[in-house]
Design a protein around this motif. Structure first.
Motif, PDB file in Angstrom:
ATOM      1  N   VAL A   1      -6.628 -10.744  10.205  1.00 39.71           N
ATOM      2  CA  VAL A   1      -7.463 -11.634   9.382  1.00 39.71           C
ATOM      3  C   VAL A   1      -7.295 -11.286   7.906  1.00 39.71           C
ATOM      4  N   LEU A   2      -7.317  -9.996   7.582  1.00 38.45           N
ATOM      5  CA  LEU A   2      -7.187  -9.569   6.196  1.00 38.45           C
ATOM      6  C   LEU A   2      -5.837  -9.968   5.612  1.00 38.45           C
ATOM      7  N   ALA A   3      -4.772  -9.746   6.370  1.00 38.25           N
ATOM      8  CA  ALA A   3      -3.438 -10.087   5.873  1.00 38.25           C
ATOM      9  C   ALA A   3      -3.304 -11.578   5.614  1.00 38.25           C
ATOM     10  N   SER A   4      -3.872 -12.403   6.475  1.00 40.91           N
ATOM     11  CA  SER A   4      -3.779 -13.855   6.317  1.00 40.91           C
ATOM     12  C   SER A   4      -4.571 -14.321   5.097  1.00 40.91           C
ATOM     13  N   LEU A   5      -5.781 -13.770   4.902  1.00 41.95           N
ATOM     14  CA  LEU A   5      -6.613 -14.201   3.778  1.00 41.95           C
ATOM     15  C   LEU A   5      -6.054 -13.712   2.448  1.00 41.95           C
ATOM     16  N   LEU A   6      -5.350 -12.591   2.442  1.00 42.73           N
ATOM     17  CA  LEU A   6      -4.765 -12.082   1.199  1.00 42.73           C
ATOM     18  C   LEU A   6      -3.679 -13.007   0.662  1.00 42.73           C
ATOM     19  N   ASN A   7      -3.137 -13.851   1.526  1.00 41.19           N
ATOM     20  CA  ASN A   7      -2.111 -14.791   1.096  1.00 41.19           C
ATOM     21  C   ASN A   7      -2.689 -16.060   0.492  1.00 41.19           C
ATOM     22  N   GLU A   8      -4.050 -16.144   0.425  1.00 38.56           N
ATOM     23  CA  GLU A   8      -4.701 -17.326  -0.149  1.00 38.56           C
ATOM     24  C   GLU A   8      -5.364 -16.935  -1.472  1.00 38.56           C
ATOM     25  N   PRO A   9      -4.732 -17.257  -2.604  1.00 39.31           N
ATOM     26  CA  PRO A   9      -5.291 -16.863  -3.916  1.00 39.31           C
ATOM     27  C   PRO A   9      -6.703 -17.384  -4.155  1.00 39.31           C
ATOM     28  N   ALA A  10      -7.011 -18.590  -3.666  1.00 37.92           N
ATOM     29  CA  ALA A  10      -8.339 -19.166  -3.902  1.00 37.92           C
ATOM     30  C   ALA A  10      -9.423 -18.306  -3.271  1.00 37.92           C
ATOM     31  N   ILE A  11      -9.179 -17.824  -2.048  1.00 37.07           N
ATOM     32  CA  ILE A  11     -10.178 -16.998  -1.357  1.00 37.07           C
ATOM     33  C   ILE A  11     -10.290 -15.633  -2.018  1.00 37.07           C
ATOM     34  N   VAL A  12      -9.148 -15.064  -2.383  1.00 41.83           N
ATOM     35  CA  VAL A  12      -9.168 -13.749  -3.030  1.00 41.83           C
ATOM     36  C   VAL A  12      -9.926 -13.814  -4.351  1.00 41.83           C
ATOM     37  N   SER A  13      -9.658 -14.844  -5.139  1.00 42.38           N
ATOM     38  CA  SER A  13     -10.350 -14.957  -6.439  1.00 42.38           C
ATOM     39  C   SER A  13     -11.837 -15.208  -6.250  1.00 42.38           C
ATOM     40  N   PHE A  14     -12.226 -15.920  -5.171  1.00 45.34           N
ATOM     41  CA  PHE A  14     -13.652 -16.167  -4.904  1.00 45.34           C
ATOM     42  C   PHE A  14     -14.380 -14.853  -4.654  1.00 45.34           C
ATOM     43  N   PHE A  15     -13.823 -13.986  -3.828  1.00 51.56           N
ATOM     44  CA  PHE A  15     -14.504 -12.741  -3.491  1.00 51.56           C
ATOM     45  C   PHE A  15     -14.384 -11.696  -4.592  1.00 51.56           C
ATOM     46  N   GLU A  16     -13.359 -11.787  -5.413  1.00 57.53           N
ATOM     47  CA  GLU A  16     -13.207 -10.818  -6.494  1.00 57.53           C
ATOM     48  C   GLU A  16     -13.857 -11.267  -7.793  1.00 57.53           C
ATOM     49  N   ARG A  17     -14.383 -12.490  -7.787  1.00 55.98           N
ATOM     50  CA  ARG A  17     -15.054 -13.002  -8.976  1.00 55.98           C
ATOM     51  C   ARG A  17     -16.286 -12.154  -9.255  1.00 55.98           C
ATOM     52  N   PRO A  18     -16.439 -11.593 -10.446  1.00 58.35           N
ATOM     53  CA  PRO A  18     -17.603 -10.738 -10.738  1.00 58.35           C
ATOM     54  C   PRO A  18     -18.893 -11.553 -10.768  1.00 58.35           C
ATOM     55  N   THR A  19     -19.940 -11.003 -10.162  1.00 54.98           N
ATOM     56  CA  THR A  19     -21.254 -11.641 -10.139  1.00 54.98           C
ATOM     57  C   THR A  19     -22.256 -10.694 -10.782  1.00 54.98           C
ATOM     58  N   LEU A  20     -22.988 -11.197 -11.770  1.00 57.63           N
ATOM     59  CA  LEU A  20     -23.952 -10.368 -12.479  1.00 57.63           C
ATOM     60  C   LEU A  20     -25.253 -10.288 -11.681  1.00 57.63           C
ATOM     61  N   ILE A  21     -25.601  -9.088 -11.247  1.00 58.69           N
ATOM     62  CA  ILE A  21     -26.827  -8.936 -10.476  1.00 58.69           C
ATOM     63  C   ILE A  21     -28.063  -9.059 -11.368  1.00 58.69           C
ATOM     64  N   GLN A  22     -27.908  -8.796 -12.669  1.00 64.76           N
ATOM     65  CA  GLN A  22     -29.060  -8.858 -13.569  1.00 64.76           C
ATOM     66  C   GLN A  22     -29.666 -10.254 -13.584  1.00 64.76           C
ATOM     67  N   THR A  23     -28.808 -11.268 -13.533  1.00 62.17           N
ATOM     68  CA  THR A  23     -29.314 -12.649 -13.505  1.00 62.17           C
ATOM     69  C   THR A  23     -30.170 -12.883 -12.276  1.00 62.17           C
ATOM     70  N   ARG A  24     -29.684 -12.414 -11.124  1.00 59.18           N
ATOM     71  CA  ARG A  24     -30.436 -12.583  -9.884  1.00 59.18           C
ATOM     72  C   ARG A  24     -31.732 -11.775  -9.902  1.00 59.18           C
ATOM     73  N   LEU A  25     -31.701 -10.595 -10.506  1.00 54.00           N
ATOM     74  CA  LEU A  25     -32.904  -9.777 -10.590  1.00 54.00           C
ATOM     75  C   LEU A  25     -33.977 -10.466 -11.432  1.00 54.00           C
ATOM     76  N   ASP A  26     -33.563 -11.016 -12.566  1.00 55.45           N
ATOM     77  CA  ASP A  26     -34.519 -11.710 -13.439  1.00 55.45           C
ATOM     78  C   ASP A  26     -35.129 -12.915 -12.733  1.00 55.45           C
ATOM     79  N   GLN A  27     -34.294 -13.663 -12.014  1.00 57.69           N
ATOM     80  CA  GLN A  27     -34.804 -14.822 -11.280  1.00 57.69           C
ATOM     81  C   GLN A  27     -35.757 -14.390 -10.167  1.00 57.69           C
ATOM     82  N   ALA A  28     -35.411 -13.301  -9.470  1.00 56.78           N
ATOM     83  CA  ALA A  28     -36.238 -12.832  -8.357  1.00 56.78           C
ATOM     84  C   ALA A  28     -37.618 -12.396  -8.826  1.00 56.78           C
ATOM     85  N   LYS A  29     -37.687 -11.761  -9.993  1.00 54.34           N
ATOM     86  CA  LYS A  29     -38.983 -11.315 -10.514  1.00 54.34           C
ATOM     87  C   LYS A  29     -39.924 -12.497 -10.729  1.00 54.34           C
ATOM     88  N   GLY A  30     -39.363 -13.600 -11.212  1.00 58.10           N
ATOM     89  CA  GLY A  30     -40.201 -14.758 -11.503  1.00 58.10           C
ATOM     90  C   GLY A  30     -40.537 -15.608 -10.295  1.00 58.10           C
TER      91      GLY A  30
END
Length: 1096
Positions: free
Chosen positions: A1058-1087
């Motif tokens: 499964v890993l080898a097959s998904l590594l050949n798909e740039p769209a999926i790799v970029s989706f999972f490696e895209r950085p996500t800021l947790i601070q934004t989610r923390l601020d939203q969760a507090k409110g």
């Protein structure tokens, strides 16, 4: 909302209302500045006016008025927050009222009918929820504003509200303070500036009344490192009392897990009322002052005069009546009070109706005469009825106790009393104090110390003849003076029982201690192991505890108490205190004295966190700052005195003073409570002031205090040298002037006797919040320090995550006393497991924080994540496990994220559905909990044997556990792979690259299926099968699944494939490696954390 009809002379005063609909009898209006055409300057002015004047129009800008054609008077009968709500009321009036009104001839009859109908509707609405409120009509309107402004869950119970000013910086904001069961809220709206404040009671660090140059008197609240001040309160003391009660209620319920079963007014957080809180506060003060059992509640208070025979005058005071006691306390400065148990009352007479008097006759041919009692007849009948209920079963017990106290001629042969049915002496209970056995008084000994002892006894006997003896004795200034001078050895046990209130506990629980000893002896718990370890460390120099007699008695008392109160179990220092109690009191009396100390006089002292002792240390620091300013100037950091004085409070100076001196301190403690210990602590520091000021470091100061305690003696003690405790610093004693304990105590009362018990209790409550929050903060720092080594989140992010995690834990406890999470919260657990979440709470918090905001099917995903990280499968997740999951999803590499998702679809994670999982959780919580409802992962402090070997093995396995590799993962079968593909589609839903991601998954799925098919053909060349095809969405078609399921061998994939097959798909790799800021989610969760709970 229907309103109590109120007369309005001008239906459109100052043109603040706009008519939307009207007919012959009713008018529907909208507040100007709201709805269509609202806003602008008019809206600002109207909004400000509504807030300042506490107008319902601020949150309900629509209303319905009733009027009759020939009258200019209008009546407000309904209001609404939205147009839909008010239109619903309007239509109801049209359908149910309009037709009936046409039959009336008189306009007065029409108005009376409408008002009666509206009042009936209001009565039906408030029959359950508002029946306990003082002013249901006003409260309904305040509740409407509270719900509209703060958007808290509907279950949140509003207790009361006050008009006040909130200081934001140097600018006051006039608005309204709302106090609910779990939150302190404030709202203000002035010229478009809206101020909204919501603080939960469990987050408050400081709550106190303050005053300064700007604010003459205000209430200071500290939370989250911010200071909030509320002033201009019309009833500031009342407001502060309610706030203090709510904060204390929250601490006890959420941190101490109290269920308030004996206090009906507090047993349900959905039914808390202002009246109930005020009643509870009065009952607490009543019990604390008169040292009464927790079951007693203040029922009636009557002002009256009491004839004091020894002074020959009437003293003004108040009669306080509870379920089983009649008490009186003077208010004229004479410091006279008396406690009369109902079981001791023989008769109640009304000798003189002109003076409104009644006479209460008690056992021992004594009578107390109360006069000028306003409702004396009802009071007399109440006392008679209560005596008739409680007198019969308790008279025999009372007689027995009195006999024990007043007869001191028991022989040594009566020292042991075996239990009924017991054959051996191992379960025998001693019926005499150990001091009586190991140091019997020699009547013929006439040395000076014994003569002085006899003189003390004579002074007390004279006091008894004047003031009474036993439970109905008068407590006066003279009683305290005799206590300060020292209690005779022969009377010490009797007076300790009387002053502590333990005499009443024992009289009302005959046979209770005997049963406890029978049940507890032979049990093996962590508490009993600790008791056995400390038995021979308890006053080892005293002959009584060098023999099996004293050791066995000490074992029985401590084991019985640990069995009675498993929440405390056993704590170090209890053995030292109990040893001294056994010296002067019979074994059963020593047990009830221990109950009085641990559960009433020193609350929260003897537990794992010794919160009570830490609170009293904080009180001691405040008193040092007030009373010893010279010492404060030299030693600005008073934490040294806190660490030094801990043993003073825990053992009542027994551990630092010789035993013959320490018992004098215990005498004062049982009479005056913790106030006596605080006074003596101040006197000790004052006596050593010069030496402490001149010392250079803490070690030198400790040495000074230790040498001082070694030099304290009791020159009047009749005990022989073999019984007296040897001083540690005996060699240096010649270089130190000895200090007599009686003189030291007398000096403490003279210098610091003005400290009032009420001030001490107030300071205790104020400092308890700070101490608990400090301990909680320490726990948080420890947890973050451990977790930070395992995740990539920063310390600040972990701090915010911990806040949200802990708050989610409490959210499940706010509105019920039986929350499984609340029951599972065990303070004896390690700090990493102090707060845990069940699945429902985890699901709510995870949905707020997981990185894929547009993900569909979140309920299934949160369930699988919960089951994966719940390694011990107890249905609870701690903060460490929660952070592991989030860290993987936010900071993990592509491989780690994919491995995490892959494991979500492997057994046993995916073997059950949400419905079956929740059903199993409910079944476990309802039927499989222990007796006390707490699932424990750590050794119990009370009952039950603990398998320590199992814990050691578990700890060893965790240390030796190696990191999992991708080769260790099992293969995923066809059903699991289909679900895995669905999960990927759900994650990609709503993403800007959604179409490309879908095609990539379809391509990977088809590729894997073809690879599997080729592999099977190579293995089985003689049995050709139809190749599996994939649909556009990438999932195997029904035909492919059917043909595959019919074959003998099901297809499956390894994680590496499964890993080898998904590594050949740039769209999926970029989706999972895209950085996500947790601070934004923390601020939203507090409110939104509270709002998510409100919408559930």
């Amino acid at each position: 909302m229907w309103l109590k009809p109120e007369e309005i002379l001008l239906k459109n005063a100052f043109k603040l209302w706009v008519t939307e609909k009207d007919n012959e009898y009713f008018v529907l209006q909208r507040r100007r500045g709201y709805g269509e055409g609202g806003g602008g300057l008019t809206g600002l002015l109207v909004g400000t006016l509504d807030t300042v004047l506490d107008s319902t129009s601020k949150v309900a800008p629509f209303r319905i008025l009733h009027h009759t054609p020939d009258s200019q008077v209008y009546w407000s009968i309904a209001c609404g927050a939205t147009k839909e709500e008010i239109v619903e009321h309007w239509e109801w009036l049209q359908q149910n009222i309009m037709r009936t009104l046409s039959v009336f001839d008189s306009s007065d009859d029409i108005t009376s009918f409408v008002q009666g109908k509206i009042r009936g509707l209001i009565a039906e609405e408030g029959k359950v929820s508002l029946v306990l409120e003082d002013d249901p009509e006003k409260f309904r309107e305040a509740l409407l504003r509270f719900e509209k402004w703060f958007e808290l869950p509907q279950k949140e119970k509003l207790v009361t509200y006050y008009s006040c000013s909130y200081w934001k910086g140097r600018v006051p904001c006039q608005g309204w303070l709302y106090l609910s069961t779990n939150f302190l809220c404030f709202y203000s709206y002035l010229l478009g500036a809206e101020v909204k404040l919501v603080i939960s009671w469990d987050e408050i660090w400081r709550l106190e009344k303050t005053s300064n140059v700007i604010l003459t008197e205000s209430i200071h609240v500290q939370a989250h490192g911010e200071d909030h001040y509320f002033s201009m309160l019309l009833h500031l003391n009342e407001t502060f009392l309610i706030m203090e009660q709510l904060a204390d209620y929250s601490i006890k319920r959420l941190f101490d897990k109290e269920s308030f079963q004996r206090e009906p007014a507090l047993s349900d957080p959905l039914q808390i009322t202002k009246r109930g809180l005020e009643t509870n506060a009065r009952s607490e003060q009543f019990r604390a002052f008169f040292r009464l059992p927790k079951e007693e509640n203040l029922l009636e208070v009557h002002e009256s005069f009491l004839w004091v025979p020894f002074s020959h005058y009437n003293t003004l005071g108040k009669i306080c009546l509870s379920e089983n006691y009649l008490c009186f306390a003077s208010q004229d400065g004479s410091q006279c009070h008396v406690i009369i148990p109902m079981r001791e009352v023989v008769n109640v007479e009304k000798p003189d109706s002109s003076s409104r008097a009644l006479t209460v006759c008690v056992r021992g041919k004594r009578a107390l005469r109360f006069s000028e009692v306003r409702d004396y007849e009802r009071l007399a009948n109440t006392i008679r009825s209560r005596c008739g209920i409680t007198a019969s079963p308790l008279h025999s017990a009372s007689t027995e106790v009195t006999h024990f106290y007043y007869s001191n001629n028991c022989t040594v042969s009566s020292f042991w009393r075996p239990f009924e049915g017991s054959k051996g002496s191992s379960k025998a209970v001693s019926t005499e104090a150990l001091m009586t056995v190991f140091h019997p008084q020699d009547v013929e000994n006439l040395d000076p110390k014994m003569l002085k002892e006899k003189m003390k006894e004579q002074s007390w006997n004279i006091h008894f003849s004047e003031y009474g003896r036993g439970t109905s004795m008068f407590f006066t200034k003279k009683t305290r003076d005799l206590i300060v001078r020292g209690v005779p050895e022969a009377l010490r046990g009797e007076l300790w029982m009387l002053f502590s209130g333990a005499v009443n506990d024992m009289a009302t629980h005959p046979g209770y201690y005997t049963e406890l000893v029978e049940q507890s002896l032979g049990t093996s718990t962590l508490a009993t192991d600790e008791i056995e370890r400390d038995l021979h460390r308890s006053l080892p120099e005293h002959p009584a505890f060098q023999s099996d007699t004293g050791i066995s008695a000490l074992r029985r008392v401590l084991t019985a108490y640990a069995y009675r109160n498993p929440k405390i179990g056993y704590c170090q220092a209890m053995n030292i205190l109990t040893s001294v109690l056994l010296l002067y009191a019979k074994e059963e009396e020593a047990f009830w004295l221990l109950v009085a100390v641990c559960e009433r006089m020193l609350p929260d002292y003897f537990n794992r966190r010794i919160i009570g002792a830490l609170v009293d240390q904080a009180v001691f620091e405040e008193l040092i700052r007030e009373q010893l300013p010279q010492l404060v100037e030299h030693m600005t950091d008073l934490s040294f005195f806190s660490s030094v004085s801990l043993s003073w409070f825990l053992t009542l100076f027994i551990s630092v003073l010789p035993i013959e001196s320490a018992v004098n301190v215990v005498d004062c403690f049982f009479y005056d409570g913790i106030k006596a210990i605080l006074q003596l602590g101040l006197a000790v520091l004052d006596y050593n002031m010069e030496a402490l000021i001149s010392c250079h470091d803490d070690a030198e100061a400790v040495t000074i205090l230790n040498k001082f305690f070694d030099s304290v003696t009791n020159k009047d003690s009749p005990l022989p040298p073999t019984v007296q405790q040897a001083s540690v610093g005996n060699n240096d004693k010649a270089s130190h002037v000895s200090v007599d304990i009686s003189e030291l105590i007398r000096e403490a009362y003279e210098k610091y006797g003005t400290i009032r018990s009420e001030e001490v209790e107030s300071s205790r409550k104020r400092n308890k919040l700070y101490v608990i929050q400090t301990l909680e903060d320490t726990t948080k720092q420890n947890v973050i320090r451990v977790v930070s080594q395992e995740v990539k989140f920063s310390a600040s992010h972990l701090d915010e995550l911990y806040y949200l995690f802990k708050r989610q834990h409490f959210l499940s406890c706010y509105w019920t006393m039986n929350s499984p999470v609340l029951l599972h919260h065990d303070p004896s657990l390690a700090y990493l497991e102090q707060y845990q979440l069940g699945f429902q709470q985890f699901s709510m918090l995870f949905s707020l924080l997981e990185p894929w905001t547009l993900c569909t099917g979140k309920s299934n995903l949160s369930l699988w994540v919960f089951r994966l990280i719940d390694e011990n499968q107890d249905g609870l997740v701690n903060f460490r496990e929660f952070c592991y999951a989030l860290d993987t999803l936010y900071s993990g590499s592509f491989t780690n994220k994919l491995k995490f998702l892959f494991k979500l679809h492997l057994p046993p994670v995916i073997t059950v559905s949400i419905c079956s999982f929740l059903t199993s959780c409910l079944y476990i919580s309802a039927f499989d909990l222990p007796e006390d409802g707490v699932i424990r992962k750590s050794p119990e402090r009370g009952r039950g044997k603990v398998d320590l070997q199992a814990y050691l093995k578990q700890w060893q396995d965790e240390i030796l556990k190696k990191e999992e590799t991708i080769k260790d993962l099992p293969r995923i079968n066809q059903t699991q792979f289909i679900q895995f593909s669905k999960t990927l589609y759900n994650l990609f839903h709503g993403d800007p690259e959604e179409e490309a991601l879908y095609r990539a998954v379809a391509h990977v799925t088809s590729l894997l299926l073809r690879m599997e098919e080729v592999g099977r053909r190579l293995q089985e060349p003689s049995s050709p099968t139809k190749p599996a095809t994939a649909t556009r969405e990438g999932l195997p078609s029904e035909e492919a699944v059917t043909s595959s399921s019919l074959s003998e061998v099901e297809w499956s994939f390894s994680f590496e494939q499964v890993l080898a097959s998904l590594l050949n798909e740039p769209a999926i790799v970029s989706f999972f490696e895209r950085p996500t800021l947790i601070q934004t989610r923390l601020d939203q969760a507090k409110g939104t954390q509270l709002k998510v709970k409100a919408n559930k």
